[in-house]
Design a protein around this motif. Structure first.
Motif, short mmCIF file in Angstrom:
data_model
loop_
_atom_site.label_atom_id
_atom_site.label_comp_id
_atom_site.label_asym_id
_atom_site.label_seq_id
_atom_site.Cartn_x
_atom_site.Cartn_y
_atom_site.Cartn_z
N LYS B 183 0.82 -1.21 0.00
CA LYS B 183 0.00 0.00 0.00
C LYS B 183 0.86 1.27 0.00
O LYS B 183 0.53 2.23 -0.68
CB LYS B 183 -0.91 0.03 1.24
CG LYS B 183 -1.72 -1.25 1.48
CD LYS B 183 -2.70 -1.52 0.37
CE LYS B 183 -3.72 -2.62 0.70
NZ LYS B 183 -3.23 -3.77 1.45
N PRO B 262 -2.66 5.09 -5.29
CA PRO B 262 -3.10 6.48 -5.47
C PRO B 262 -4.61 6.56 -5.75
O PRO B 262 -5.28 7.49 -5.29
CB PRO B 262 -2.30 6.96 -6.68
CG PRO B 262 -1.14 6.05 -6.78
CD PRO B 262 -1.60 4.73 -6.24
N TYR B 265 -6.60 6.19 -2.54
CA TYR B 265 -6.58 7.43 -1.74
C TYR B 265 -7.59 8.43 -2.30
O TYR B 265 -8.36 9.06 -1.56
CB TYR B 265 -5.17 8.03 -1.74
CG TYR B 265 -5.09 9.31 -0.93
CD1 TYR B 265 -5.14 9.26 0.46
CD2 TYR B 265 -4.99 10.56 -1.55
CE1 TYR B 265 -5.10 10.42 1.22
CE2 TYR B 265 -4.93 11.72 -0.81
CZ TYR B 265 -4.98 11.65 0.58
OH TYR B 265 -4.94 12.80 1.33
N GLN B 266 -7.61 8.50 -3.62
CA GLN B 266 -8.54 9.43 -4.28
C GLN B 266 -10.00 9.06 -3.97
O GLN B 266 -10.81 9.91 -3.61
CB GLN B 266 -8.28 9.38 -5.78
CG GLN B 266 -8.92 10.50 -6.55
CD GLN B 266 -8.88 10.20 -8.04
OE1 GLN B 266 -7.93 9.57 -8.53
NE2 GLN B 266 -9.89 10.64 -8.77
N LYS B 268 -11.06 7.35 -1.47
CA LYS B 268 -11.31 7.56 -0.04
C LYS B 268 -11.69 9.03 0.20
O LYS B 268 -12.66 9.32 0.91
CB LYS B 268 -10.07 7.17 0.76
CG LYS B 268 -10.11 7.57 2.22
CD LYS B 268 -9.09 6.77 3.04
CE LYS B 268 -7.87 7.59 3.39
NZ LYS B 268 -7.01 6.87 4.37
N ARG B 290 -2.08 12.92 2.42
CA ARG B 290 -1.62 11.90 1.47
C ARG B 290 -0.43 11.12 2.04
O ARG B 290 -0.35 9.90 1.90
CB ARG B 290 -1.24 12.56 0.15
CG ARG B 290 -0.93 11.57 -0.96
CD ARG B 290 -0.58 12.31 -2.23
NE ARG B 290 -1.75 12.72 -2.98
CZ ARG B 290 -2.39 11.93 -3.86
NH1 ARG B 290 -1.99 10.70 -4.06
NH2 ARG B 290 -3.43 12.37 -4.51
N PRO B 295 -3.57 4.55 2.16
CA PRO B 295 -4.66 4.97 1.28
C PRO B 295 -5.93 4.14 1.44
O PRO B 295 -7.00 4.58 1.03
CB PRO B 295 -4.07 4.78 -0.13
CG PRO B 295 -2.99 3.76 0.05
CD PRO B 295 -2.43 4.01 1.41
N HIS B 296 -5.81 2.96 2.04
CA HIS B 296 -6.93 2.02 1.97
C HIS B 296 -7.82 1.99 3.20
O HIS B 296 -8.83 1.31 3.20
CB HIS B 296 -6.41 0.61 1.69
CG HIS B 296 -5.51 0.05 2.77
ND1 HIS B 296 -4.36 0.67 3.18
CD2 HIS B 296 -5.63 -1.06 3.53
CE1 HIS B 296 -3.78 -0.05 4.12
NE2 HIS B 296 -4.53 -1.10 4.36
#
Lengths: 382, 388
Positions: B183, B262, B265-266, B268, B290, B295-296
């Motif tokens: 990740k 990435p 993250y977006q 989320k 960030r 991100p998960h």
């Protein structure tokens, strides 16, 4: 055509076991500890496997602790009980000199932690002597750990008598039944044992799963800390596919036990008949009557173990020097050493172990091959 | 339809991983310790797996020890170091927000006479490197700090801690990287990490397999003895199919993670924006920057609601999330991690964790968002009626 005669080292996974596992790798992949329905379904699969194991040992499901294998179960039984018993002033362990390394090395570890360990000698058949055991026990004995059937020579120990003695003296009794499970009838309600180790990959189940049966009121100090799995006795996300496969393998092993015994016994006889007919020099190591039928340990004096193994392997026959766990080391087996056999016997011993798919014809062919090699290499003029 | 967003509990094995596991189980059943050809095949496979895993971490294959999972790796690392080096001292440093398999091991060692410093964290769940340094004593043998928190996703400053510990060569540094691998970047060697735990089933690998990276030359008292496999660090017949599948999963995760992380993250952040604009009474736990979060993982709290109730309501909508860590989700108590971050009991018992995997799609995230937008106001309404 290759012939696999090393089932005491590990066994191929039964096709039905593999089938049973696959859905839990894919569709049912959840974590049994999750509170949502998806986790609960997985929890039920683990419970079913626990029932299968419990039925195989005639235990209550709550008495089964799943582990990553036989070695972990042995470690947990010995260290777990020893540490719990130490608080009660018991700091002595009794085992035998012919145990699997998972038990022996754990005992050495406990010695380093301040425990006293008695390593009972075995006789030339590989059995311990009950009167020697009787002399060894004391009020400080926390645990007796004696294997059910030996992994190198197949010798069965007088488990019932040991258990009765242990009960009489109020001492806990652990038996490593990794080789015996699926071969001997294991009924923990009827047999005086408190802890039993079993392993999945020795009974055509997957590697990476094992279990410890633990009797009620046996104190145990967990070895893996973390989550609350296995009733807080063994932390870590359950290896669900492995456990499901192990459950299926246990069910099959217990259901087919009699046929399996007969089949391996037939292999054993076919093998020995060929040897007998050949007229070469050989000895069978182990007990003449009390043995696990699938383990046959034979010495061909004059032919070094490693040389025989390599030549058998070239002929497509897989067999072993001793336990797989130590065979990489090329040392003389500690079991044969403990049996105090003559040097030409210990230096030429080969373990043939039969299992699923082996036939009498395969066993006979392996024996003929061994005879040829023995004639060619060592026993010239025979 | 099922939307599975409980990937921090466990992940769906990748189809390629299942194929490897199944193939090896069927065809390469030898014991790697056996001398014959079948044993040799199994041994070579384990060797290849070790090399592959080492490569994904940028370490030497000698440093990779296969275990039965993350819990075993954490137990082996911490107890192994504590017992091996007890003559140097009996002090350990960890944090209040570790996974149970680190936290409980430390508590156990405490009972056995070790001194353990449990460092506090800030409101985002992050430990301060200067606190680690302040806690060091001449007795300290080990610092154990997780890379990514499993409940809130906050990234710990392990690189900074590793670099400050360079000045204390006798203090070992263990990192539980179970939630971070695949990740976010992970370079144990460059970051001064001596011991690092991974778990296969958290990155689309099989359950029942993990690994412990051990810096070369470092001795540890083994957790499991008997047989001497894994260079004596971990005895027991190797789970060959599991190990091969673990390596496959590690390679896939290292590769996929770079592209997918990435996006996660977006998604989320998009989800969060929608929820924040439409829901009231919602708290977000942990860091969201960030660089500061995995991100998960997204942790939300709805004070006044019970997390179990939310989890079950979402379940009715076909969305699977969790209340907190699966390993402790049965406990009734509010999360230790959230409490350490300063949440009140009421806030902590209303928390849910949404965790994505490398197979999560944008529509999964949207379905979860929609379900929350339906479910939360309803539950809040019920609570209001009952409360009044």
């Amino acid at each position: 055509m290759a012939i696999y005669l090393d089932h005491a080292a590990t066994t191929p996974v039964h096709p039905e076991v593999r089938e049973a596992m696959l859905p839990y790798l894919d569709q049912y992949f959840g974590n049994p500890s999750s509170i949502h329905r998806y986790g609960r379904e997985i929890r039920q699969a683990v419970d079913r496997a626990r029932d299968q194991l419990a039925r195989g040992l005639n235990a209550d499901p709550s008495q089964i602790i799943f582990t990553s294998g036989g070695t972990e179960a042995d470690n947990l039984a010995l260290i777990g009980v020893a540490l719990a018993q130490k608080e009660r002033g018991r700091d002595h362990i009794i085992t035998s000199a012919a145990e699997h390394h998972a038990v022996l090395d754990t005992c050495h570890y406990l010695e380093r932690m301040g425990f006293r360990v008695t390593y009972l000698p075995v006789d030339a058949t590989g059995q311990i002597q009950l009167d020697v055991l009787r002399e060894a026990v004391s009020d400080r004995t926390a645990l007796i750990s004696i294997m059910y059937g030996n992994n190198e020579v197949g010798t069965l120990q007088p488990i019932r008598a040991i258990g009765e003695l242990a009960r009489e003296r109020g001492i806990l009794f652990h038996t490593d039944a990794v080789q015996a499970f699926g071969m001997e009838q294991l009924d923990v309600k009827e047999l005086p044992v408190d802890l039993v180790t079993v392993s999945s990959h020795k009974i055509n189940g997957p590697k990476g799963a094992g279990a410890l049966y633990i009797g009620r009121e046996v104190p145990l100090f967990p070895q893996m800390h973390g989550g609350q799995q296995e009733r807080r006795r063994r932390a870590g996300t359950e290896n669900v596919p492995g456990i499901v496969g192990f459950g299926k393998a246990a069910e099959l092993a217990v259901a087919n036990r009699k046929e399996h015994r007969e089949q391996t016994m037939a292999c054993r006889h076919a093998f020995l008949e060929e040897l007998e007919a050949s007229g070469i020099r050989y000895t069978v190591n182990g007990h003449p009557e009390h043995f696990l039928p699938h383990i046959l340990n034979v010495s061909f004096p004059g032919v070094e173990t490693e040389v025989m193994l390599m030549n058998m392997d070239l002929e497509g026959i897989a067999c072993a020097s001793g336990s797989a766990c130590t065979s990489g080391t090329l040392e003389v087996s500690h079991v044969l050493k403990a049996m105090q056999l003559p040097e030409d016997v210990t230096r030429s011993a080969i373990r043939f172990s039969f299992g699923l798919g082996n036939t009498g014809e395969q066993a006979a062919e392996a024996a003929r091959t061994a005879v040829q090699i023995a004639r060619r290499l060592g026993q010239k003029g025979i | 339809m099922m939307v599975y967003l409980d990937n921090s509990a466990t992940t769906r094995p990748d189809p390629e991983v299942i194929r490897v596991l199944s193939d090896v189980m069927e065809n390469i059943y030898g014991n790697p310790s056996s001398l014959h050809g079948l044993g040799g095949k199994a041994e070579r496979l384990v060797k290849q797996a070790r090399e592959a895993v080492a490569k994904t971490l940028g370490v030497s294959p000698k440093g990779i020890v296969f275990t039965s999972g993350g819990t075993e790796s954490n137990n082996a690392a911490i107890k192994g170091a504590a017992f091996q080096y007890q003559n140097r001292g009996r002090h350990l440093i960890t944090t209040e927000v570790e996974h149970a398999s680190v936290y409980e091991v430390c508590r156990q060692l405490q009972e056995l006479g070790w001194k353990v410093t449990f460092l506090p964290v800030d409101v985002q769940g992050r430990v301060r490197p200067e606190d680690v340094e302040k806690a060091l004593t001449s007795e300290t043998v080990l610092v154990s700090v997780m890379h990514v928190n499993n409940e809130v996703g906050t990234v710990q400053p392990v690189q900074a801690i590793g670099s400050l510990l360079q000045a204390y060569p006798k203090v070992l540094f263990h990192v539980d990287a179970v939630q971070s691998f695949g990740k976010i970047p992970l370079r144990p060697k460059e970051w001064g990490i001596d011991l690092l735990s991974l778990s296969g089933h958290k990155f689309h690998g099989p359950k029942g397999v993990g690994c412990l990276y051990i810096r070369e030359g470092l001795q540890l008292m083994p957790l499991l003895v008997g047989g001497g496999q894994e260079e004596g660090y971990r005895s027991g017949t190797q789970n060959v199919p599991g190990i091969a599948a673990f390596a496959k999963a590690a390679l896939l995760a290292a590769e996929k993670g770079k592209q997918h992380a990435p996006r996660l993250y977006q998604w989320k952040m998009e989800m969060l924006q929608k929820l924040q604009s439409k829901l009231s009474g919602m708290m977000v736990n942990g860091d969201l920057s960030r660089e500061g979060c995995a991100p998960h993982i997204l942790s939300l709290a709805f004070p006044g609601l019970k997390s179990e109730v939310i989890v079950h309501a979402l379940e009715e909508e076909g969305v699977f999330v969790s209340s907190k860590s699966a390993c402790s989700s049965k406990g009734e108590k509010p999360s230790r991690v959230l409490k350490a971050m300063g949440l009140s009991d009421e806030e902590a018992v209303g928390a849910i964790r949404i965790s994505m995997g490398l197979d999560t799609t944008q529509s999964d995230v949207e379905a979860c968002t929609d379900a929350l937008l339906r479910v939360i106001p309803q539950l809040q309404q019920v609570m209001k009626v009952h409360g009044s």
